[in-house]
Design an enzyme around this catalytic site. Sequence first.
Site, PDB file in Angstrom:
ATOM      1  N   THR A 129      -2.309   7.519 -10.303  1.00  0.00           N
ATOM      2  CA  THR A 129      -3.078   6.249 -10.686  1.00  0.00           C
ATOM      3  C   THR A 129      -1.829   6.027 -10.701  1.00  0.00           C
ATOM      4  O   THR A 129      -0.931   6.092 -11.953  1.00  0.00           O
ATOM      5  CB  THR A 129      -4.671   7.245 -11.679  1.00  0.00           C
ATOM      6  N   ASP A 130      -1.890   4.804 -11.723  1.00  0.00           N
ATOM      7  CA  ASP A 130      -1.084   3.809 -12.548  1.00  0.00           C
ATOM      8  C   ASP A 130      -0.701   3.762 -13.688  1.00  0.00           C
ATOM      9  O   ASP A 130       0.092   3.908 -14.287  1.00  0.00           O
ATOM     10  CB  ASP A 130      -1.464   2.350 -11.811  1.00  0.00           C
ATOM     11  N   GLU A 131      -1.878   5.321 -14.890  1.00  0.00           N
ATOM     12  CA  GLU A 131      -1.671   5.974 -15.376  1.00  0.00           C
ATOM     13  C   GLU A 131      -0.364   6.535 -15.614  1.00  0.00           C
ATOM     14  O   GLU A 131       0.424   6.946 -16.786  1.00  0.00           O
ATOM     15  CB  GLU A 131      -2.587   6.689 -15.970  1.00  0.00           C
ATOM     16  N   TYR A 154      -4.012  13.656 -19.016  1.00  0.00           N
ATOM     17  CA  TYR A 154      -4.544  13.159 -18.110  1.00  0.00           C
ATOM     18  C   TYR A 154      -3.541  12.572 -17.039  1.00  0.00           C
ATOM     19  O   TYR A 154      -2.929  13.175 -15.768  1.00  0.00           O
ATOM     20  CB  TYR A 154      -5.921  12.501 -17.445  1.00  0.00           C
ATOM     21  N   LYS A 158      -1.631  14.099 -13.685  1.00  0.00           N
ATOM     22  CA  LYS A 158      -1.396  13.016 -11.862  1.00  0.00           C
ATOM     23  C   LYS A 158      -0.550  13.439 -11.685  1.00  0.00           C
ATOM     24  O   LYS A 158       0.361  13.493 -10.653  1.00  0.00           O
ATOM     25  CB  LYS A 158      -2.788  11.900 -12.627  1.00  0.00           C
TER      26      LYS A 158
END
Length: 349
Positions: A129-131, A154, A158
Amino acid sequence: MRILVTGGAGFIGSNFVRWLHERGGSEYKAERVIVLDSLTYAGNLANLDGLDAHSSFRFVKGDIRDADLVQSLLKEERIDAVINFAAESHVDRSILDPLSFVRTNIEGTQVLLNVSQELEIPRFLQVSTDEVYGSLGPTGAFVEETPIDPSSAYSASKAAADMLVLAAWKTHGYAVSVTRCTNNYGPFQFPEKLIPLFITNAMADQPLPLYGDGKNVRSWLHVDDHSDAIMKVLTKGTAGEVYNIGGGEESEKQNVEVTQAILTILDKPSDLVKHVEDRLGHDRRYAVDYSKINKELGWAPSVPFEVGLQETVTWYLENQSWWQAIKSGEYMKFYEKNYAGKLDTAVGN
Ligand code: NAD
Ligand code: TDX
């Protein structure tokens, strides 16, 4: 190609499997697709309805941390690509229960990676994810070289998984890829995430709890565009590389804009919107520069947000039994206990 899809009963994984059968199958020659999913609250066999009619498809209930199960599946099915979608995926839940994110997102990824590497499965793709890059200011976009700087348990879990996957390439030369995608939307998305929560609440004339000032920005990508990008990276990507995937500048929207667009499509009043207490550690803005995957693999987003959102709202209108079953189940109890209270502090619209 014989593919193991972990987390394939969730939102993106199930759309990916359907996309592969309906559209990508002939191009990519996916002769066998095995879904391995432990069916957490977010996993739903109804997301895979109809796929068992295909002899090439098989569903197996199980945990990615179960090394024996993973090993026997990879051998028995002679898998040549593993795509890891399995994860705890909701930021708000990671604030309440970070350990479950460590268990699946970090430990689970390492177990899957160990077994895949030992059995010399030719390709391993980690869906990230870009997060992991953290939060942006008003301008700029994440590139693959942007240092990781996650904000939530989260995104931290990741990011840790990404590092473990890339370490397998650096240490052992194992052919891995990592994809980092922006926010997805589309059918079968669990109604805890912004778009499906607000569509289904608005349809039921329930309040829409908008966090903080509602001006946080997300870049939105239709889930089918994500599936296409994943298959391009899996089949043509350079091993050991990270590829960013995003919807482009025109897909960047403030949450208030997305909310208003949903209300307009459904012809519902804006006083359903309630500004509630902000999410802790709420990232202000995400935006992704997708020029690497565009130049190297010829991928670009194809579904304009306005078109995709209209189609998505229509899907939720036409599939009320799907989301009503979820909203009347255990999930709603969790939601009411942990989030609905926020509405007590709402400050109007
Ligand atoms: P989801 O929560 O809808 O689905 C996750 C699936 O994984 C569920 O079916 C669940 O049962 C399964 N699962 C969870 N723990 C498991 C375990 N230990 N073993 C086996 N299965 C397990 O999530 P999603 O939105 O479909 O996201 C899929 C992947 O894409 C995740 O890795 C997520 O980090 C990533 N991602 C999501 C988005 C997004 O906008 N939703 C954007 C970028 C990346
Ligand atoms: O009730 C809500 N009210 C609200 O204002 C919810 C659920 C969300 N929001 C805001 C928070 C975010 O700014 O909407 C935005 C989107 O929130 P989510 O749908 O929870 O997505 P986000 O936190 O951006 O993370 C998602 O995209 C990246 C996925 O859940 C991740 O799995 C993915 O990696």
